[in-house]
Design an enzyme around this catalytic site. Structure first.
Site, PDB file in Angstrom:
ATOM      1  N   PRO A 150       5.225  60.607 -11.610  1.00 47.21           N
ATOM      2  CA  PRO A 150       6.365  61.310 -11.008  1.00 47.21           C
ATOM      3  C   PRO A 150       7.564  61.410 -11.950  1.00 47.21           C
ATOM      4  O   PRO A 150       8.252  62.439 -11.993  1.00 47.21           O
ATOM      5  CB  PRO A 150       6.685  60.462  -9.778  1.00 47.21           C
ATOM      6  CG  PRO A 150       5.376  59.800  -9.442  1.00 47.21           C
ATOM      7  CD  PRO A 150       4.758  59.493 -10.763  1.00 47.21           C
ATOM      8  N   TYR A 151       7.802  60.345 -12.718  1.00 49.56           N
ATOM      9  CA  TYR A 151       8.911  60.365 -13.684  1.00 49.56           C
ATOM     10  C   TYR A 151       8.644  61.411 -14.772  1.00 49.56           C
ATOM     11  O   TYR A 151       9.524  62.206 -15.124  1.00 49.56           O
ATOM     12  CB  TYR A 151       9.073  58.980 -14.297  1.00 49.56           C
ATOM     13  CG  TYR A 151      10.134  58.878 -15.371  1.00 49.56           C
ATOM     14  CD1 TYR A 151      11.477  59.015 -15.069  1.00 49.56           C
ATOM     15  CD2 TYR A 151       9.774  58.619 -16.694  1.00 49.56           C
ATOM     16  CE1 TYR A 151      12.452  58.914 -16.051  1.00 49.56           C
ATOM     17  CE2 TYR A 151      10.733  58.511 -17.684  1.00 49.56           C
ATOM     18  CZ  TYR A 151      12.065  58.662 -17.358  1.00 49.56           C
ATOM     19  OH  TYR A 151      13.025  58.565 -18.347  1.00 49.56           O
ATOM     20  N   VAL A 152       7.423  61.424 -15.284  1.00 50.57           N
ATOM     21  CA  VAL A 152       7.058  62.397 -16.314  1.00 50.57           C
ATOM     22  C   VAL A 152       7.177  63.821 -15.774  1.00 50.57           C
ATOM     23  O   VAL A 152       7.619  64.736 -16.493  1.00 50.57           O
ATOM     24  CB  VAL A 152       5.638  62.111 -16.839  1.00 50.57           C
ATOM     25  CG1 VAL A 152       5.087  63.305 -17.606  1.00 50.57           C
ATOM     26  CG2 VAL A 152       5.648  60.879 -17.742  1.00 50.57           C
ATOM     27  N   SER A 154       9.310  64.924 -13.705  1.00 51.59           N
ATOM     28  CA  SER A 154      10.723  65.307 -13.730  1.00 51.59           C
ATOM     29  C   SER A 154      11.190  65.603 -15.146  1.00 51.59           C
ATOM     30  O   SER A 154      11.969  66.539 -15.374  1.00 51.59           O
ATOM     31  CB  SER A 154      11.587  64.204 -13.096  1.00 51.59           C
ATOM     32  OG  SER A 154      11.683  63.059 -13.916  1.00 51.59           O
ATOM     33  N   LYS A 155      10.707  64.842 -16.108  1.00 52.48           N
ATOM     34  CA  LYS A 155      11.142  65.043 -17.485  1.00 52.48           C
ATOM     35  C   LYS A 155      10.459  66.239 -18.143  1.00 52.48           C
ATOM     36  O   LYS A 155      11.035  66.897 -19.020  1.00 52.48           O
ATOM     37  CB  LYS A 155      10.918  63.771 -18.299  1.00 52.48           C
ATOM     38  CG  LYS A 155      11.831  62.623 -17.896  1.00 52.48           C
ATOM     39  CD  LYS A 155      13.300  63.003 -18.036  1.00 52.48           C
ATOM     40  CE  LYS A 155      14.232  61.838 -17.816  1.00 52.48           C
ATOM     41  NZ  LYS A 155      15.658  62.199 -18.003  1.00 52.48           N
TER      42      LYS A 155
END
Length: 243
Positions: A150-152, A154-155
């Site tokens: 999920p973090y990736v 967003s990035k």
């Protein structure tokens, strides 16, 4: 010639604080944005002033267009304009995609995607000729590490936004780039990790250490300065050779 002016979102701690310190050392007047910790932002301001530049702390939600518009208003009123915007503000929540809490996903994407979009949009409208916008991605977009999905996501959105905006600002003399740090010794990275995990990750890069916030700030300094005027629409990986 008057000093150039930089806004650093998330400038009260971690990589953001190192960026504030480095840009102040480079002679920039700096606006230190903070979300909730005014005291730490005030410390960053004091440190910048000790370097002989002017500095101000400015609070607000990066995903709120009115708050960020007010931030730009305040900086322009105080310093006369904005030359560099650095988006270090970010949230990282780790968990496997299968079990990831959707409320946490919404909170993270509000800061990382919407926040970056809001500030980038304002930068596109209000940076002076010859300015620079520096957004923040992550090296994990290339490493495919479990729990980072999920973090990736967003990035990866930040990278796409950055590369297209660089093309959209044709003819303005404004550079738009992203920095993608690897494992860096900040609270954002260290929180929730065991000593064993931190030790393992510190050996992943050929240089066999974690990055320091100052390592990443050096890259931002380059992109914000006169030596990088021919670097545009790029993602620069500051990760010691990992991946």
């Amino acid at each position: 010639m008057s000093a150039r002016v930089a806004i650093v979102t998330g400038g009260s701690g971690g990589i953001g604080r190192a960026v504030v310190d480095r840009l102040a050392a480079d002679g920039f007047n700096v606006a230190v944005h903070y979300s909730g910790n005014r005291a730490r932002a005030a410390e960053a301001v004091d440190a910048a002033v000790e370097r002989g530049v002017q500095a101000v702390a400015v609070g607000g939600d990066v995903a709120d267009e009115e708050a960020m518009g007010g931030l730009f208003d305040e900086v322009e009123s105080t310093f006369g304009g904005v030359d560099v915007v650095v988006n270090t503000a970010g949230v990282m929540v780790l968990d496997p995609i299968e079990h990831f809490d959707l409320a946490a996903l919404d909170r993270m994407h509000r800061v990382n995607i919407r926040g970056t979009f809001v500030v980038s949009q304002l930068a596109a409208r209000r940076l002076r000729e010859g300015g620079a916008l520096v957004n923040f991605s992550t090296s994990v977009t290339r490493l495919q590490m479990p729990t980072y999905g999920p973090y990736v996501a967003s990035k990866a959105a930040v990278e796409g936004l950055t590369l297209i905006l660089a093309r959209e600002l044709r003819g303005r003399g404004i550079t738009v780039n992203a920095v993608a740090p690897g494992p860096t010794a900040t609270p954002l990275f260290l929180d929730g990790k065991s000593d064993e995990e931190v030790e393992r990750l510190s050996k992943a890069a050929p240089l066999e250490r974690l990055g320091r916030p100052e390592d990443v700030a050096d890259v931002v300094s380059f992109l914000a300065g006169p030596s990088a005027r021919w670097v545009n629409g790029q993602v620069l990986f500051a990760n010691g050779g990992i991946g």
